[in-house]
Design a protein around this motif. Sequence first.
Motif, PDB file in Angstrom:
ATOM      1  N   TYR A 252       0.907  -1.083   0.040  1.00 37.48           N
ATOM      2  CA  TYR A 252      -0.054   0.204   0.040  1.00 37.48           C
ATOM      3  C   TYR A 252       0.732   1.249   0.046  1.00 37.48           C
ATOM      4  O   TYR A 252       0.183   2.388   0.059  1.00 37.48           O
ATOM      5  CB  TYR A 252      -1.182   0.184   1.344  1.00 37.48           C
ATOM      6  N   GLU A 253       2.050   1.119  -0.092  1.00 35.28           N
ATOM      7  CA  GLU A 253       3.054   2.505  -0.037  1.00 35.28           C
ATOM      8  C   GLU A 253       2.785   3.197  -1.247  1.00 35.28           C
ATOM      9  O   GLU A 253       2.320   2.752  -2.341  1.00 35.28           O
ATOM     10  CB  GLU A 253       4.512   1.847  -0.094  1.00 35.28           C
ATOM     11  N   GLY A 254       2.555   4.488  -1.072  1.00 39.00           N
ATOM     12  CA  GLY A 254       2.276   5.640  -1.990  1.00 39.00           C
ATOM     13  C   GLY A 254       0.851   5.875  -2.240  1.00 39.00           C
ATOM     14  O   GLY A 254       0.279   6.626  -2.898  1.00 39.00           O
ATOM     15  N   GLY A 255       0.006   5.043  -1.271  1.00 35.26           N
ATOM     16  CA  GLY A 255      -1.518   5.356  -1.408  1.00 35.26           C
ATOM     17  C   GLY A 255      -1.650   6.699  -0.591  1.00 35.26           C
ATOM     18  O   GLY A 255      -0.730   7.206   0.122  1.00 35.26           O
ATOM     19  N   ILE A 256      -2.982   7.243  -0.790  1.00 31.50           N
ATOM     20  CA  ILE A 256      -3.251   8.555  -0.243  1.00 31.50           C
ATOM     21  C   ILE A 256      -2.959   8.505   1.220  1.00 31.50           C
ATOM     22  O   ILE A 256      -3.574   7.615   2.019  1.00 31.50           O
ATOM     23  CB  ILE A 256      -4.764   8.921  -0.761  1.00 31.50           C
ATOM     24  N   TYR A 257      -2.320   9.670   1.996  1.00 35.44           N
ATOM     25  CA  TYR A 257      -2.173  10.052   3.244  1.00 35.44           C
ATOM     26  C   TYR A 257      -2.888  10.904   3.576  1.00 35.44           C
ATOM     27  O   TYR A 257      -2.252  12.154   3.425  1.00 35.44           O
ATOM     28  CB  TYR A 257      -0.839   9.887   3.464  1.00 35.44           C
ATOM     29  N   PRO A 258      -4.150  11.014   4.033  1.00 36.46           N
ATOM     30  CA  PRO A 258      -4.854  12.260   4.294  1.00 36.46           C
ATOM     31  C   PRO A 258      -4.788  13.176   5.557  1.00 36.46           C
ATOM     32  O   PRO A 258      -5.359  14.000   5.771  1.00 36.46           O
ATOM     33  CB  PRO A 258      -6.248  11.637   4.046  1.00 36.46           C
ATOM     34  N   TYR A 259      -3.769  12.597   6.179  1.00 29.83           N
ATOM     35  CA  TYR A 259      -3.470  13.413   7.576  1.00 29.83           C
ATOM     36  C   TYR A 259      -2.529  14.535   7.644  1.00 29.83           C
ATOM     37  O   TYR A 259      -1.220  14.257   7.053  1.00 29.83           O
ATOM     38  CB  TYR A 259      -3.451  12.280   8.776  1.00 29.83           C
ATOM     39  N   ASN A 260      -2.862  15.740   8.207  1.00 29.06           N
ATOM     40  CA  ASN A 260      -1.722  16.653   8.344  1.00 29.06           C
ATOM     41  C   ASN A 260      -0.799  16.217   9.339  1.00 29.06           C
ATOM     42  O   ASN A 260       0.503  16.635   9.363  1.00 29.06           O
ATOM     43  CB  ASN A 260      -2.553  17.815   8.962  1.00 29.06           C
ATOM     44  N   GLU A 261      -1.300  15.585  10.590  1.00 21.70           N
ATOM     45  CA  GLU A 261      -0.320  15.265  11.518  1.00 21.70           C
ATOM     46  C   GLU A 261      -0.519  13.647  11.770  1.00 21.70           C
ATOM     47  O   GLU A 261      -1.623  13.082  11.688  1.00 21.70           O
ATOM     48  CB  GLU A 261      -0.737  15.759  12.930  1.00 21.70           C
ATOM     49  N   PRO A 262       0.562  12.906  12.116  1.00 25.55           N
ATOM     50  CA  PRO A 262       0.247  11.332  12.335  1.00 25.55           C
ATOM     51  C   PRO A 262      -0.824  11.127  13.397  1.00 25.55           C
ATOM     52  O   PRO A 262      -0.726  11.834  14.131  1.00 25.55           O
ATOM     53  CB  PRO A 262       1.918  11.125  12.766  1.00 25.55           C
ATOM     54  N   ILE A 263      -1.635  10.070  13.208  1.00 27.59           N
ATOM     55  CA  ILE A 263      -2.315   9.491  14.196  1.00 27.59           C
ATOM     56  C   ILE A 263      -1.865   9.069  15.242  1.00 27.59           C
ATOM     57  O   ILE A 263      -0.880   8.534  15.300  1.00 27.59           O
ATOM     58  CB  ILE A 263      -3.424   8.312  13.636  1.00 27.59           C
ATOM     59  N   THR A 264      -2.263   9.613  16.711  1.00 26.70           N
ATOM     60  CA  THR A 264      -1.972   9.090  17.990  1.00 26.70           C
ATOM     61  C   THR A 264      -2.870   8.744  18.538  1.00 26.70           C
ATOM     62  O   THR A 264      -4.087   9.372  18.513  1.00 26.70           O
ATOM     63  CB  THR A 264      -0.891   9.984  18.527  1.00 26.70           C
TER      64      THR A 264
END
Lengths: 394, 394
Positions: A350-362
């Motif tokens: 799944y690398e290169g898939g859309i990453y929609p977050y401004n900051e990493p999820i914690t």
Amino acid sequence: MADWPTVKYKEEGMREGMQIEDANISVADKVKLLDALSETGLNQIVVGSFVSPKWTPQMERIDEIVTQFTPKPGVTYTALALNSRGVERARAYSPPLTIERDGYPRLTCHMCDVFVRRNTNRSQMAEMERWPQIVAQAQELNIKEAGIGTNASWGSNFMGEFPVDALMTMLEKQHSMWDEVGIDVRSVSMGDPMSHCTPAKVEESVYRVKEKWPEVNHIRLHLHNGRNMAIASAYAAMRTLGPDDTLELDGTIGGFGGCPYCGNGRATGMAPTEDLLHMMEDMGIPTGVDIDKLIDCVWMAEDIMGRELYGHVSKAGPRPKTVDKLYDMNAPFVETMEQAKHFKKGPEVYEGGIYPYNEPITSPYRDRVEEGTPAYDGPSGDFPWKQDWFPAKD
Amino acid sequence: MADWPTVKYKEEGMREGMQIEDANISVADKVKLLDALSETGLNQIVVGSFVSPKWTPQMERIDEIVTQFTPKPGVTYTALALNSRGVERARAYSPPLTIERDGYPRLTCHMCDVFVRRNTNRSQMAEMERWPQIVAQAQELNIKEAGIGTNASWGSNFMGEFPVDALMTMLEKQHSMWDEVGIDVRSVSMGDPMSHCTPAKVEESVYRVKEKWPEVNHIRLHLHNGRNMAIASAYAAMRTLGPDDTLELDGTIGGFGGCPYCGNGRATGMAPTEDLLHMMEDMGIPTGVDIDKLIDCVWMAEDIMGRELYGHVSKAGPRPKTVDKLYDMNAPFVETMEQAKHFKKGPEVYEGGIYPYNEPITSPYRDRVEEGTPAYDGPSGDFPWKQDWFPAKD
């Protein structure tokens, strides 16, 4: 509710599955798949059938398969035979084959007279005609326990639905013949070659059998899946039986299979083994099977057949339960079937898939889980509203 | 056992299904499918979602779909909106859209803090923070009945399994907040975006909810199918509820669907509508839906998507129950998926298949059925052993 029966599972992919596939699948591929199945922890595997190669060319080379595969100690290998000629052929390979899978002499017949004629070239009446002889033989051998059973138990593509009342009347007739000679009935078998099972009918049937004959402690179900009812029906049987009962179930990896006589061909199928055993593990019913290895077998079978099979756990992966299996909180979008295989192939897919977050999820919960603490404590424990992070304080 | 609940079914294919498919599927195709669904008898259809086209390009042209489709009188059309902006956009199309699907104000949250952050950019704590406000609003409006609920109810791909005890503690917390202000709880909703449901867990959850709060008479389940447990879980809920209860279920034609945030992509799926409703019809739970028309919709969707979907009844056909639907006793071998479609395409698709019989198949049972007599009479009636043809006379 957690007092489940013992479940004995029989893998039918090499027989029910392969018999409706391309007859040209190589012996080498079949042996490879059979050997892989042997390594999963499955302890009952049907290797194929000894039937007429004229009508079932898919089984023409069964002798080679039986000769070439690597039997695994502890696994019971069986083969289907529909007549004495078939049994004789199978006996030549015992061991590794086990010929008698079930010790009970059994009075049985198809509820559908058309299907039994199409499939085995005999009538229901001919099946019944054998009953007195089976009873007499059992008496002669001084056998104490016996079985009864039906096939096409709940309905037929050629005759329509059969009410559970009719099924019960048929079983009662068989039971009374054993009663007359003082042989106890311990096992009831119900087959469903044309996918007419529903969980409601299976639950009612199993319930009524147990209600009428509490001493019956073996229920055998051979369910087909053309209408997607096999898993729900298996669950219905599990929940109706108790810890002193044994439930015998059949299915195929990937859920493939069927017979050319039933009218549904490859659309028939059975319960996908990996999905059914994955459910059982979750319920706390031990299977002894490594689901990951089973998924490898499904992928191998799909590769051999050149198409996707019907199971789901092989596509979405098992429910992750341990920290090392949990998905990455910051995984990007997973959209395609290929990306979904990350559970086995790793994050590369799944690398290169859309990453929609401004900051990493914690998440404080994920922190807890990674520390080895359950996500939620028991009712009296540190439930969220007792945690520092909980905003809506009492 | 035959005292089933009322079941309300919501078709999610245009939303849960399409949101994980190719964003380039044309508006014309989507409108065609939606219009076909409207003709099946389904009475609750979700048309899509009003969400950010940046992250869900599949829903970018929802306005065109809502403008172009043909609303069918009697069908309730809804759309998903995740925030007030979305609700506002949807309101512009009401009618035909219905904005409030469920009258109950509801305290709800995700059991999985990671999933809610990934999917909706807020935390579980933020969800809980809204609870006092929801309660206050309900009091202000003098509302008498309310709901509670969870999402990711039984487990998460990012946090592992949640025991039913944890689910119950969460529901109890919500319930107590309504109790404090004297508002009755009538509805419990349990969602499962990451396919962690099992029939055993769903049955236990529904049972415990009803045991604790018998006055709860609406259960809503939104179950995903990544591990093939959605149909069995729906059955488990049906068998646990009674005739005074309403069970609300969701699914998609063909069983397609999923979201990009859950980690399973297109392998997520939901219960295939056609399979679930076909089961309900068999159980005697009225659906009002024409299964044949539903299968047409599945085939149309498969044509649009360019691949087979996951349902089974669309491949093997419904169980034939009436004489005009019974399969030909003398049909040749049916082997391939294409041949299996004879139930709709007619015998042409299997013509030329292997015919293994020396003489045509005949059966006295089939004669009975074709005359309009049941295959088997009741227990006191003309069961086979009372028929002339029965060989093993008493």
